[in-house]
Design an enzyme around this catalytic site. Sequence first.
Site, PDB file in Angstrom:
ATOM      1  N   GLU A 213       0.816  -1.216   0.000  1.00 18.62           N
ATOM      2  CA  GLU A 213       0.000   0.000   0.000  1.00 18.62           C
ATOM      3  C   GLU A 213       0.849   1.265   0.000  1.00 18.62           C
ATOM      4  OE1 GLU A 213      -2.875  -0.494   3.123  1.00 18.62           O
ATOM      5  OE2 GLU A 213      -3.628  -2.346   2.241  1.00 18.62           O
ATOM      6  N   LYS A 349     -15.889  -1.274   2.642  1.00 17.80           N
ATOM      7  CA  LYS A 349     -15.180  -1.856   1.495  1.00 17.80           C
ATOM      8  C   LYS A 349     -16.231  -2.458   0.582  1.00 17.80           C
ATOM      9  CE  LYS A 349     -11.015  -3.207   4.064  1.00 17.80           C
ATOM     10  NZ  LYS A 349     -10.398  -4.323   4.801  1.00 17.80           N
TER      11      LYS A 349
END
Length: 440
Positions: A213, A349
Amino acid sequence: MSYATKIHARYVYDSRGNPTVEVDFTTDKGLFRSIVPSGASTGVHEALELRDGDKSKWLGKGVLKAVANVNDIIAPALIKAKIDVVDQAKIDEFLLSLDGTPNKSKLGANAILGVSLAAANAAAAAQGIPLYKHIANISNAKKGKFVLPVPFQNVLNGGSHAGGALAFQEFMIAPTGVSTFSEALRIGSEVYHNLKSLTKKKYGQSAGNVGDEGGVAPDIKTPKEALDLIMDAIDKAGYKGKVGIAMDVASSEFYKDGKYDLDFKNPESDPSKWLSGPQLADLYEQLISEYPIVSIEDPFAEDDWDAWVHFFERVGDKIQIVGDDLTVTNPTRIKTAIEKKAANALLLKVNQIGTLTESIQAANDSYAAGWGVMVSHRSGETEDTFIADLSVGLRSGQIKTGAPARSERLAKLNQILRIEEELGSEAIYAGKDFQKASQL
């Protein structure tokens, strides 16, 4: 009315080099595309991401079945149904009835979500409005100026995302003490560069390498050491007092026999040093008193409800406590967490639940309980920017999409920059009010 004239899926690759589903949705207005992200950890309470399981190809991670389900089952049925693309709820309801299982295991959440999100892109175009405005309309978001989210940037990685002994998974910076999104992003970038050079100086050149990330992953032992390093970077960049810190502990990863093992990456870990829920809560409280921590995600394991409730009673009025593994964007789990007073924010999400309509419902249920909502990327991301518009459309006030590094992370942040420019004075930055942004 505008409806699907052609729907075609294919596989493309995500940021980890694994296959994922891409859907092209064609209407009289043109072709609209969506790519589905994928998480590293997939919880038991999540919608099913359909993978082929054929070990001779892509190490079993192929998505040919999900692609075929779009092309052979969903596409002909949805085209025949002639549903107006603007009616997202009806499209998603149709997709759910076509699947018929509680966790989307027949067609795969990755097949269903690809179509659901591509349809939303088509709907925005059918009305001649940007995607975030379409999402605001269908989610019944508060009218008025649009709210741009605080970018929670994952700048330092530990846990399962990194080598080294550090148990906590993500340390994020949140530039809340400024008045625009672009300024927040600039500060994030400057702090990140300072952090990188400090990390290399202290832990060696390779410590500056970035994880999935975009965060650095030095060989750090304790959360305190990580927080000190980040505070040094904030100071060095000159932004003390303007930047909050958030952590995603991902504690389910080191929960063993009812205890928390902060040395879980060591096979010789000493069980007498494992912490109980209340002991881990003491550690968090100590960190909260010493550092500008504004948010903690998954402080306890997903089924350790007592620890969550106990912790919320102690610090729920001081910081944001975010449920991710706890809630997995699942309406039933969210309801339980609200009733038990276990948390005060949802990590949203889209691929955990599998349709846009259900994602909006999860956000609205959370808002109704006075919770915050943080829209989130996944570790296996793509160049798709849907969640940037989702965060603005839902007025979530906060988005988690990695460090200011790696194009699949920056794609979302750059999209919010464009939205900020387009809206001009019609936008406000959530800043310190990120948890209550839906009411701003």
